[in-house]
Scaffold this active site. Sequence first.
Site, PDB file in Angstrom:
ATOM      1  CG  ASP A 124      -2.286   0.448   1.000  1.00 45.52           C
ATOM      2  OD1 ASP A 124      -2.424   1.517   0.398  1.00 45.52           O
ATOM      3  OD2 ASP A 124      -3.219  -0.265   1.395  1.00 45.52           O
ATOM      4  CG  ASP A 132      -4.672   5.488   0.715  1.00 38.14           C
ATOM      5  OD1 ASP A 132      -5.506   4.618   1.009  1.00 38.14           O
ATOM      6  OD2 ASP A 132      -4.665   6.631   1.209  1.00 38.14           O
ATOM      7  CD  GLU A 156      -8.930   4.171  -1.871  1.00 34.35           C
ATOM      8  OE1 GLU A 156      -9.817   3.855  -1.094  1.00 34.35           O
ATOM      9  OE2 GLU A 156      -8.096   5.067  -1.618  1.00 34.35           O
ATOM     10  CG  HIS A 158      -9.237  -1.441   4.320  1.00 34.48           C
ATOM     11  ND1 HIS A 158      -8.973  -1.487   2.964  1.00 34.48           N
ATOM     12  CD2 HIS A 158      -8.740  -0.257   4.743  1.00 34.48           C
ATOM     13  CE1 HIS A 158      -8.353  -0.391   2.597  1.00 34.48           C
ATOM     14  NE2 HIS A 158      -8.193   0.384   3.658  1.00 34.48           N
ATOM     15  CG  ASP A 159     -11.578   1.912   3.095  1.00 35.71           C
ATOM     16  OD1 ASP A 159     -11.168   1.942   4.276  1.00 35.71           O
ATOM     17  OD2 ASP A 159     -10.875   2.218   2.115  1.00 35.71           O
TER      18      ASP A 159
HETATM   19  C1  NOJ Z   1      -8.268   4.966   1.677  1.00 35.43           C
HETATM   20  C2  NOJ Z   1      -7.990   3.795   2.579  1.00 35.43           C
HETATM   21  O1  NOJ Z   1      -8.475   2.635   1.958  1.00 35.43           O
HETATM   22  C3  NOJ Z   1      -8.656   4.111   3.890  1.00 35.43           C
HETATM   23  O2  NOJ Z   1      -8.690   2.995   4.748  1.00 35.43           O
HETATM   24  C4  NOJ Z   1      -7.940   5.262   4.515  1.00 35.43           C
HETATM   25  O3  NOJ Z   1      -8.617   5.641   5.695  1.00 35.43           O
HETATM   26  C5  NOJ Z   1      -7.901   6.460   3.575  1.00 35.43           C
HETATM   27  N1  NOJ Z   1      -7.600   6.122   2.224  1.00 35.43           N
HETATM   28  C6  NOJ Z   1      -6.857   7.443   4.029  1.00 35.43           C
HETATM   29  O4  NOJ Z   1      -5.581   6.948   3.775  1.00 35.43           O
END
Ligand code: NOJ
Length: 537
Positions: A100, A202, A266, A328-329
């Site tokens: 990541d 990210d 992402e 995970h989000d």
């Molecule tokens: C996206 C990540 O997937 C998330 O978990 C994170 O809180 C935010 N970006 C900030 O880095």
Amino acid sequence: MSRPTFWWESGVVYQIYPRSFMDANGDGVGDLPGVVSKLDYLRWLRVDAVWLSPFYPSPMADFGYDIADHCGVDPLFGELADFDELLEGAHRREIRVILDYVPNHTSDEHPWFVEARSSRQSPKRAWYIWADPAPGGGPPNNWESIFGGGSWTWDEATRQYYMHTFDTRQPDLNWRNPEVREAMYGVLRFWLDRGVDGFRIDALSSLFKDEGLRDNPPNPDWRAGDPASQRQHRVYTDDQTEVLDVVRRMRSIADEYEGDRVLIGELYLPLGRLMRYYGTELDGLHLPFNFGLVQIPEWSAGALESLVEEYEAALPEGASPNWVLGNHDNPRLATRLGQAGTRVAQMLLLTLRGSPTCYYGDEIGMMDAEIPPEMTRDPQGIHTPEYNRDPARTPMRWDDSPNAGFCPPDVEPWLPLPESDSANVRAQSQDPRSTLSLVRRLIHLRHQTPALEAGSYHPLNVGADGIFAYVRECGGQRVLAIFNLGPEAATLDLSRSGPSGEVLCSTHLDRDGEVGLNSLGVRPDEGLLVSLSGISA
Ligand code: NOJ
């Protein structure tokens, strides 16, 4: 028969959230030696790559997405030698390792930010985004942070605001500054030199902000209950054209290295804007993440068919598709779709064109946990409880012991395990009909079947409600995928595809052998793969 040229064109990516995968040192938090101890499992599952969420030194305000040193390992997770062992062990098992990469922001405890906030004259001041109060006082503009609340935090010592897209402890880097760009490209090189196979980047679309700091316009479609950050159209904080130049530069760095290093981005963007990230000459990201299956408003045959059709049609010539089922989000797959729906979705994910990304635990149908408010750890969840991400981040369930084999029974894991969930790897690996057995079978089948790995995609109109069907084809090999998403069993006449076929896999794992195509029965919540020619199970 042709195979994909590059592994990432069809390889299965498995996301590991290191805090929650396996705790080797018994402190209730997962770690890198824990991942090492599960490499045989990942090989058995036959994934092609793991993507590791951040394990770098961090005060853990956003559980590692607030980085204090991009080139190290937080002691909670181990040390660099553990990472090297992980990389070597994964490669020995033909598993690639994707890290990541978090370019948009650092931790407020990163030495760069500590230096930057020490004085307005600091040589690192312009590494971050600072602004004076608005003329009438208060924050410089109306930008909202993703986690809720404004995007600006007042720094009393130097009497300016700094900008943060996420938490106040995650100040945004100033990518307009060439020194920042060079430093962050250096981070890519550090890990590429160490042998990693690529990066998941990210929050990529946030990298640049409007130079004039103009207010974002309101979003008239915003409704109470929607995330606060969507109250405005993020036109001046998201997807600025400068990001694309940086992406091209990152790609050229990855391309300097041998061995198919991959860049995955992402980006939560509408399709047309997302596709620009492949680059005009396919010189951008290898894979801008496609979150269509996560964001689909309704899990129905019609909606899925349109989703795939629109995505396939929008892909630039020669670009590789990809599909994501969870991360995970977002709430977990089994919580969104139930157990039967999870099996159908896994079959879909693993038979669509392009590379699939799966989230740890979804292969056993793990459910979201109930996290009592006082135990909430996620900064987004603390700010907006309805968007708490902790429930989808609980420890992996390896067996049926207390704490599910994640950490010792007498240790308190960092997040509680859901009490109602008994899914676990050990039980499911011994049950030939389990979701885990299904997922493993599908991954293996995919690897053995060029039509699934590299074949073309043709939607099939079967003339029945609730059924989504397509054919994957490669070098004369044809595989039919049929999904019954309706409440009723269906009998389909598919005789125009041939007189008979051979069942390669049912999501129920209870049928195989030859089937007549003139009256093919598909049960509710059943996905079925049928070989039309050239292969058998
Ligand atoms: C996206 C990540 O997937 C998330 O978990 C994170 O809180 C935010 N970006 C900030 O880095």
